[in-house]
Design a protein around this motif. Structure first.
Motif, mmCIF file in Angstrom:
data_model
loop_
_atom_site.group_PDB
_atom_site.id
_atom_site.type_symbol
_atom_site.label_atom_id
_atom_site.label_comp_id
_atom_site.label_asym_id
_atom_site.label_seq_id
_atom_site.Cartn_x
_atom_site.Cartn_y
_atom_site.Cartn_z
ATOM 1 N N SER A 196 0.825 -1.205 0.000
ATOM 2 C CA SER A 196 0.000 0.000 0.000
ATOM 3 C C SER A 196 0.858 1.254 0.000
ATOM 4 C CB SER A 196 -0.878 0.014 1.245
ATOM 5 O OG SER A 196 -0.073 0.206 2.394
ATOM 6 N N PRO A 197 0.330 2.352 -0.550
ATOM 7 C CA PRO A 197 1.043 3.630 -0.486
ATOM 8 C C PRO A 197 1.398 4.018 0.956
ATOM 9 C CG PRO A 197 -0.781 3.769 -2.035
ATOM 10 C CD PRO A 197 -0.890 2.438 -1.371
ATOM 11 N N GLN A 198 0.597 3.566 1.913
ATOM 12 C CA GLN A 198 0.882 3.872 3.322
ATOM 13 C C GLN A 198 2.196 3.201 3.777
ATOM 14 O OE1 GLN A 198 -1.192 1.439 5.902
ATOM 15 N NE2 GLN A 198 -0.682 2.554 7.786
ATOM 16 N N ALA A 199 2.386 1.940 3.365
ATOM 17 C CA ALA A 199 3.640 1.253 3.697
ATOM 18 C C ALA A 199 4.814 1.953 3.025
ATOM 19 C CB ALA A 199 3.569 -0.213 3.254
ATOM 20 N N LEU A 200 4.572 2.375 1.793
ATOM 21 C CA LEU A 200 5.592 3.118 1.043
ATOM 22 C C LEU A 200 5.981 4.391 1.791
ATOM 23 C CD1 LEU A 200 7.024 3.106 -1.774
ATOM 24 C CD2 LEU A 200 5.099 4.426 -2.646
ATOM 25 N N ALA A 201 4.971 5.116 2.276
ATOM 26 C CA ALA A 201 5.210 6.379 2.987
ATOM 27 C C ALA A 201 6.045 6.150 4.242
ATOM 28 C CB ALA A 201 3.874 7.042 3.335
ATOM 29 N N ARG A 261 9.358 -12.764 14.529
ATOM 30 C CA ARG A 261 8.398 -12.088 15.398
ATOM 31 C C ARG A 261 8.336 -10.594 15.024
ATOM 32 N NH1 ARG A 261 7.626 -9.747 20.273
ATOM 33 N NH2 ARG A 261 9.822 -9.597 20.829
ATOM 34 N N TYR A 262 9.495 -9.985 14.818
ATOM 35 C CA TYR A 262 9.510 -8.572 14.416
ATOM 36 C C TYR A 262 8.862 -8.406 13.038
ATOM 37 C CZ TYR A 262 12.889 -7.958 18.243
ATOM 38 O OH TYR A 262 13.509 -7.925 19.470
ATOM 39 N N GLY A 263 9.188 -9.341 12.160
ATOM 40 C CA GLY A 263 8.612 -9.283 10.820
ATOM 41 C C GLY A 263 7.089 -9.320 10.846
ATOM 42 N N ARG A 264 6.551 -10.224 11.648
ATOM 43 C CA ARG A 264 5.092 -10.355 11.751
ATOM 44 C C ARG A 264 4.442 -9.080 12.278
ATOM 45 N NH1 ARG A 264 3.513 -15.572 10.948
ATOM 46 N NH2 ARG A 264 5.269 -16.968 11.270
ATOM 47 N N LEU A 265 5.071 -8.497 13.320
ATOM 48 C CA LEU A 265 4.533 -7.265 13.901
ATOM 49 C C LEU A 265 4.419 -6.183 12.824
ATOM 50 C CD1 LEU A 265 6.589 -7.187 17.247
ATOM 51 C CD2 LEU A 265 4.082 -7.382 17.041
ATOM 52 N N LEU A 266 5.484 -6.079 12.037
ATOM 53 C CA LEU A 266 5.550 -5.032 11.017
ATOM 54 C C LEU A 266 4.539 -5.297 9.890
ATOM 55 C CD1 LEU A 266 7.331 -2.547 10.463
ATOM 56 C CD2 LEU A 266 8.917 -4.056 9.240
ATOM 57 N N LEU A 267 4.521 -6.525 9.390
ATOM 58 C CA LEU A 267 3.624 -6.885 8.288
ATOM 59 C C LEU A 267 2.171 -6.658 8.695
ATOM 60 C CD1 LEU A 267 5.183 -10.292 7.071
ATOM 61 C CD2 LEU A 267 5.312 -8.100 5.884
ATOM 62 N N ASP A 268 1.828 -7.091 9.902
ATOM 63 C CA ASP A 268 0.432 -6.976 10.331
ATOM 64 C C ASP A 268 0.041 -5.513 10.551
ATOM 65 O OD1 ASP A 268 -0.298 -9.628 10.131
ATOM 66 O OD2 ASP A 268 0.369 -10.127 12.157
ATOM 67 N N ARG A 269 0.941 -4.740 11.197
ATOM 68 C CA ARG A 269 0.601 -3.338 11.462
ATOM 69 C C ARG A 269 0.364 -2.569 10.158
ATOM 70 N NH1 ARG A 269 0.980 0.837 15.347
ATOM 71 N NH2 ARG A 269 0.596 -0.900 16.768
ATOM 72 N N LEU A 270 1.179 -2.882 9.152
ATOM 73 C CA LEU A 270 1.064 -2.163 7.876
ATOM 74 C C LEU A 270 -0.005 -2.786 6.971
ATOM 75 C CD1 LEU A 270 4.872 -1.651 7.112
ATOM 76 C CD2 LEU A 270 3.248 0.140 7.771
ATOM 77 N N ASP A 271 -0.647 -3.858 7.439
ATOM 78 C CA ASP A 271 -1.557 -4.635 6.597
ATOM 79 C C ASP A 271 -0.885 -4.864 5.240
ATOM 80 O OD1 ASP A 271 -3.757 -6.082 5.887
ATOM 81 O OD2 ASP A 271 -5.003 -4.339 5.400
ATOM 82 N N TYR A 272 0.326 -5.320 5.343
ATOM 83 C CA TYR A 272 1.245 -5.373 4.212
ATOM 84 C C TYR A 272 0.881 -6.492 3.235
ATOM 85 C CZ TYR A 272 5.743 -4.772 1.900
ATOM 86 O OH TYR A 272 6.723 -4.502 0.980
#
Lengths: 362, 362
Positions: free
Chosen positions: B88-93, B227-238
């Motif tokens: 998403s553009p949000q993850a890009l930002a 674990r860090y990867g999951r946190l990031l992916l989920d928060r960004l709805d990546y």
């Protein structure tokens, strides 16, 4: 470096895909518009014998190859006057005529089924009485995927067979009793270096290759196959990948035919071998060192014939590698293939079973 | 299925190559004419913010992605009004602004180096006294391969650093003492499924990635990274592939930055993993099942920077896979890479040594 490829089918497409990382760009000639190769390199839509098109290819490319064995020898020879063509038009000519091909095998001491050229019904009957039955009457040229062949099971079949195929150059071949069909994918470089993949075991259905996988076979069988491969490659002063189709018989290997090109029974090399047959063909014709042909993992390749399976379902199988050629569906047409890789034989068997449930050939 | 790719560099090219067998065709937008991607899919030469060009892509394609993180967020957002854009553009930002990125890490409980935004020389001095030295002053935006960064080793360096970078949005970051640099290539599908490759260990030279290979690391480290990867992916709805760069420190992993795209430190997955990062990015954004991320063999990837090595010599190394992006040479430019595969660690080491003698970075 640009190379010309006569024929832009799926084999041309996969050659072009293998070329990009090597810095080799494909330019295609194919009379069929929007052929699969055109997704990866510019395609000129013209007949193979169109001299203007061949002239242009020769100007743009430093060498040429082909992706199917029914390219007219005249076209390849015309091109060869301008740029190198690998494999040579001479190798192409041998493979286009079953009589020349089988005679070459015999000359080299490579066993074949008994065969005899046939030019009349009387000759057919004489050949049948010499070779015995069952036997197969085949056109000498332009047969593929079981086309141009009629089985003779009893003497009375001669008339019908002659009626169906008579008028073309024909050959009668004896039927070989075999345990399984094998093929050897071989490659020879411009400097004469040679390399061979592990023998593949092939299963056909209605004359079309259905399943191909590295064969579980004794090293002596591999050695025998490679000996025949070397004889053939050297005699033809061959450059590129060649597929030698063999029958695994009680008394040893019997050669069926060879294809002067990358081959459907070598598609598993893309994921299953260190270097794919496509990359090795390019390495050979571009005078680059040949790549390692060892197996990397258990693998098997299944053709998708007539219809493509559901992509989502296939990709849900672990180790599934989908290959969609981008062709429009038609019964009996090879539209794609799936290669399965697996860390061991039992997982591969389980994955093959899952795949089988998704594939409906038509 | 057509997908739009903003950016047609080598990453776009390798995405497009992975797409062909899946039945996914790439269409590129890139202001640089004849970018590497254009060898595999049509390229529109225009600015990323060119609305007419974006409109046409949206008409031709069913979804869009990008191959580098400095695509203007506005362009991605404009396109998103017409077709889905993944990631998403949000993850890009988030990834375009080091302050937002680091703040996000902190919010998620992912350790980072100490950092502080800096808008004046006085703020820089205050930040230095809080964070300590050495520290690195960085532009918040558009840094890559070590560009837009100044090291501060003593208090007196503040003036010169401010002189060099002042006037842009800046961030001061503390220096982390680490044993090695790692990265985690993660992928998340549209349905939320996630998968992770084995951690890669990366060696840089002059700020540019030089060598990347699956890391020899304790399973607990992989677990922590995931674990860090999951946190990031989920928060960004990546959706798609994301690369998380990490420092391996005495006290555990410390996040450096993330890239919302396929990543140079994942190139070894083409030959080294069951499914490449490129195929998995496409599977993720096209809502297909994610592919197996397991390692198939020992492997290592070496970038070719500034000049390409002799292709013949590289291909003579067993298990060498050459990747020429087709770019014109320029010092510091990534022109290609070589991945070496090997059946065991000692052959890989020997092959790497052979390769090292052929590569001269410039």
């Amino acid at each position: 470096m640009n190379i010309a490829i006569l024929g832009a089918g799926q084999l041309g497409q996969m050659l072009a895909l293998a070329g990009i990382p090597l810095g080799i760009r494909a330019r295609f000639l194919d009379p069929q518009p929007e052929a699969p190769g055109s997704m990866v390199g510019p395609q000129r839509v013209a007949d193979y014998s169109d001299h203007a098109a061949l002239d242009q290819l020769a100007q743009e490319c430093s060498l040429a190859t082909f992706d199917f064995e029914n390219v007219p020898v005249d076209a390849a020879s015309y091109l060869e006057q301008k740029i190198p063509v690998y494999p040579s038009p001479q190798a192409l000519a041998h493979s286009q005529d079953r009589l020349r091909e089988k005679t070459l095998f015999r000359t080299l001491g490579i066993p074949t089924a008994p065969f005899q050229p046939v030019d009349s019904l009387a000759e057919l009957k004489a050949a049948v009485s010499r070779i015995g039955l069952p036997a197969i009457l085949k056109t000498r040229r332009f047969g593929y995927d079981g086309k141009g062949q009629v089985w003779l099971r009893k003497a009375a079949d001669c008339g019908a067979a002659w009626h169906e195929l008579g008028g073309q150059d024909l050959i009668l071949e004896g039927v070989v009793t075999f345990r399984r069909e094998l093929s050897l994918i071989a490659v020879r470089g411009r400097n004469g270096d040679q390399s061979f993949y592990p023998l593949a075991e092939n299963q056909h259905h209605a004359g079309i290759l259905r399943l191909s996988r590295p064969a579980d076979s004794h090293p002596a069988l591999q050695t025998q196959a490679e000996r025949y491969g070397r004889l053939l490659l050297d005699r033809l002063d061959y450059v590129g990948v060649l597929a030698l189709e063999l029958f695994d018989c009680e008394d040893g290997l019997v050669a069926n035919e060879f294809a002067p090109r990358v081959h459907n029974s070598g598609h598993w090399t893309i994921e299953g071998a260190v270097t794919s047959q496509f990359e090795n063909h390019l390495r050979a014709i571009a005078d680059l060192p040949l790549g390692d042909t060892h197996l990397r993992e258990q693998c098997a390749m299944r053709n998708c014939i007539g219809t493509l399976p559901d992509r989502d379902a296939v990709l849900a199988i672990p180790g599934a590698h989908f290959h969609d050629y981008g062709k429009s569906p038609r019964p009996g047409r090879k539209l794609g293939h799936v290669t399965l890789t697996a860390p061991d034989a039992s997982s591969l068997a389980a994955r093959l079973e899952m795949l089988d449930q998704l594939l409906v050939d038509s």
